[in-house]
Design a protein around this motif. Sequence first.
Motif, mmCIF file in Angstrom:
data_model
loop_
_atom_site.group_PDB
_atom_site.id
_atom_site.type_symbol
_atom_site.label_atom_id
_atom_site.label_comp_id
_atom_site.label_asym_id
_atom_site.label_seq_id
_atom_site.Cartn_x
_atom_site.Cartn_y
_atom_site.Cartn_z
ATOM 1 N N ARG A 198 9.751 -13.760 -29.604
ATOM 2 C CA ARG A 198 8.912 -12.300 -29.746
ATOM 3 C C ARG A 198 7.837 -12.279 -30.650
ATOM 4 N NH1 ARG A 198 14.076 -10.260 -28.366
ATOM 5 N NH2 ARG A 198 14.631 -9.806 -30.728
ATOM 6 N N GLN A 254 4.893 -14.124 -29.679
ATOM 7 C CA GLN A 254 4.049 -13.626 -28.706
ATOM 8 C C GLN A 254 3.013 -12.682 -29.548
ATOM 9 O OE1 GLN A 254 6.757 -11.722 -26.308
ATOM 10 N NE2 GLN A 254 7.284 -13.544 -25.276
ATOM 11 N N LEU A 255 3.314 -12.361 -30.811
ATOM 12 C CA LEU A 255 2.634 -11.601 -31.697
ATOM 13 C C LEU A 255 1.247 -12.493 -32.357
ATOM 14 C CD1 LEU A 255 5.343 -9.232 -33.213
ATOM 15 C CD2 LEU A 255 3.752 -8.666 -31.574
#
Length: 377
Positions: A245, A248-249
């Motif tokens: 996650r 993905q940032l």
Amino acid sequence: MHDYLGHPFQAELSRELARRGHCVRHVYCSTIAVGQGKLQVGETDSDRLSITGMPRQGHRGSGPGTYGQDVGGLIRDFAPHVVISGNSPVPVQRHIQQTCAEWGIRFVYWLQDVYSARAPSGETGHHDEWERTARCEKATLLSSDAVVAIAEPFAAFVRQCGVPSENITVIENWAPLAEMECDSDDWAPARSDRSSGEHIFLYSGTLDDRHGADLLVRLAKACDARNSGVVYVVSEGTGRLALERARQLGIRRLQLYDFQPYDRVPSMFAAADVLLAGLSTAAGQMSVPSKVLAYLCAGRPVLAAIPSTNRAAQLLEETGAGLVVNPDDPDEYVAAAFALLADSARRQRMGEAGQQYARRAFAIEPIATRFEEVLVP
């Protein structure tokens, strides 16, 4: 020998015991996402050694209890004189211990982790589950014929449970030195960064809420900000998902890989400039990250965000093999990481110190002798 996680040094012990003439069956769980060791019988192994991987799933109603029953079936078929079991969920340990009691087999509890030390906060249901775990863990320890504890705080916990001191032996964990030492740093995923002169931080192993995934994200962000250093993480499971996650940032200098085949692990460690370990304050007293011991064999410095009272932290400080920082201080962690990158001579001294310690302390022959004294009293 039952080692639920299938880690390398337990398999090395089984091999050495078989070499000494004992008939050894080594059993592990084959369907969990952890880094595992050399779990196939090789040409140089004794014909007295067999290795069996047991799946945790595969039929209805499967789970830790069912797995324990399956291992119990193996024990009944093999009919050993003694079983040593560790790294297992508490219900698994209980099933195995009860099977041994039923069949008059000596049972040795290899205490690698104190599950009841992880007291939950919040929901009542979680607290009830923890209480059941604590009762089961204590009952299993009390019913064991002997306990091998991996550090003195573990032994103290066992004594508090009511186990007599004469039934407790402290034998610290180790790493299979012959399997971990490596002359090559040619790990394929890191070739590009190494050829361009990029510094590499590497974390490898189990990664959950105890192991500081947030610190790895913080370090990778700092690498992005400085345009220097790359954080490689070799893991799977819940902690890996949290890092995905973060990727993905937009964090660029965070590289994620699945667990590697065991024969590639030594070159993977050798490809790093700094090896990373973490353990939360809450888990610090009743868990010792064995990855630190494997790291020592690689001749690379270790940066460990681990409570200073943890045995792995003490070992790094005693040997001078790495830096230990407060797991609750991410700024200190990042500062220590870049301080190591800035001092190649210091990194070399630390790596050599760790490797020298491993060569002194990890010889399997005296370790196996100590286990024989417990297993064959």
